[in-house]
Design an enzyme around this catalytic site. Structure first.
Site, PDB file in Angstrom:
ATOM      1  N   GLU A  17      47.186  58.899  -2.849  1.00  0.00           N
ATOM      2  CA  GLU A  17      47.701  59.946  -3.219  1.00  0.00           C
ATOM      3  C   GLU A  17      47.706  59.848  -4.688  1.00  0.00           C
ATOM      4  O   GLU A  17      47.696  61.083  -5.547  1.00  0.00           O
ATOM      5  CB  GLU A  17      49.338  60.299  -2.824  1.00  0.00           C
ATOM      6  CG  GLU A  17      49.419  60.549  -1.097  1.00  0.00           C
ATOM      7  CD  GLU A  17      49.370  59.124  -0.640  1.00  0.00           C
ATOM      8  OE1 GLU A  17      49.016  58.147  -0.895  1.00  0.00           O
ATOM      9  OE2 GLU A  17      50.552  59.003   0.450  1.00  0.00           O
ATOM     10  N   CYS A  38      54.123  56.482   1.257  1.00  0.00           N
ATOM     11  CA  CYS A  38      54.985  55.473   0.831  1.00  0.00           C
ATOM     12  C   CYS A  38      56.257  55.880  -0.064  1.00  0.00           C
ATOM     13  O   CYS A  38      56.145  56.937  -0.790  1.00  0.00           O
ATOM     14  CB  CYS A  38      54.249  54.313   0.166  1.00  0.00           C
ATOM     15  SG  CYS A  38      53.887  54.450  -1.321  1.00  0.00           S
ATOM     16  N   CYS A  43      55.103  56.715  -3.465  1.00  0.00           N
ATOM     17  CA  CYS A  43      54.484  57.811  -3.976  1.00  0.00           C
ATOM     18  C   CYS A  43      55.194  59.167  -3.755  1.00  0.00           C
ATOM     19  O   CYS A  43      55.085  60.226  -4.487  1.00  0.00           O
ATOM     20  CB  CYS A  43      53.485  58.104  -2.876  1.00  0.00           C
ATOM     21  SG  CYS A  43      52.014  56.970  -3.356  1.00  0.00           S
TER      22      CYS A  43
HETATM   23 ZN   LIG Z   1      51.899  55.338  -1.803  1.00  0.00          ZN
END
Ligand SMILES: [Zn+2]
Length: 138
Positions: free
Chosen positions: A56, A88, A91
């Site tokens: 990302e 995650c 992110c």
């Molecule tokens: Zn991540």
């Protein structure tokens, strides 16, 4: 998988990159983002024990390098047919701070859904709200 109101072209783009470009253990995730101007930007993670970026975040930088500074939707897909993978925690926070209105495609028991990034961070910390030395808007 059955989907609702999801940008299928975006999911397909990430899936194709995950399938064809994620080879070996350095690149295991692909992401695709829809920019405000309609283009799709893709990227893969750069795994490293020092904290290499997730797919990302690679997409965020790659999009900026292409002049796409506003992203509307993002999705990440795992290699080896793992399908859509949610972002995650790091992110989630970074994406919220960069693009507060971003939609993130996630897998749910009812299929793929696009949800606002803020919904993935209850009781959100908003970095910009704590920059006390910034000039006030008044
Ligand atoms: Zn991540």
């Amino acid at each position: 998988m059955h989907t609702h109101d999801v940008d299928q072209e975006l999911v397909d783009a990430a899936t194709e990159v995950a399938r064809t470009r994620c080879q070996g253990d350095r690149h295991t995730m692909a992401a695709a983002a829809r920019a405000a101007d309609g283009r799709i930007v893709t990227g893969v993670n750069a795994y490293h024990f020092t904290g290499g970026p997730c797919a990302e975040l690679v997409v965020v930088g790659s999009a900026a390098a292409q002049g796409a500074h506003d992203l509307e939707t993002i999705v990440a897909v795992g290699d080896r047919d793992r399908g859509v993978v949610p972002p995650c925690g790091r992110c989630r926070q970074a994406l919220l701070d960069y693009f507060p209105a971003l939609q993130i495609v996630v897998a749910t028991p009812d299929g793929l859904r696009a949800v606002p990034v803020g919904d993935l961070l209850p009781h959100t910390y908003v970095w910009a709200d704590h920059q006390l030395d910034a000039p006030s808007p008044s």
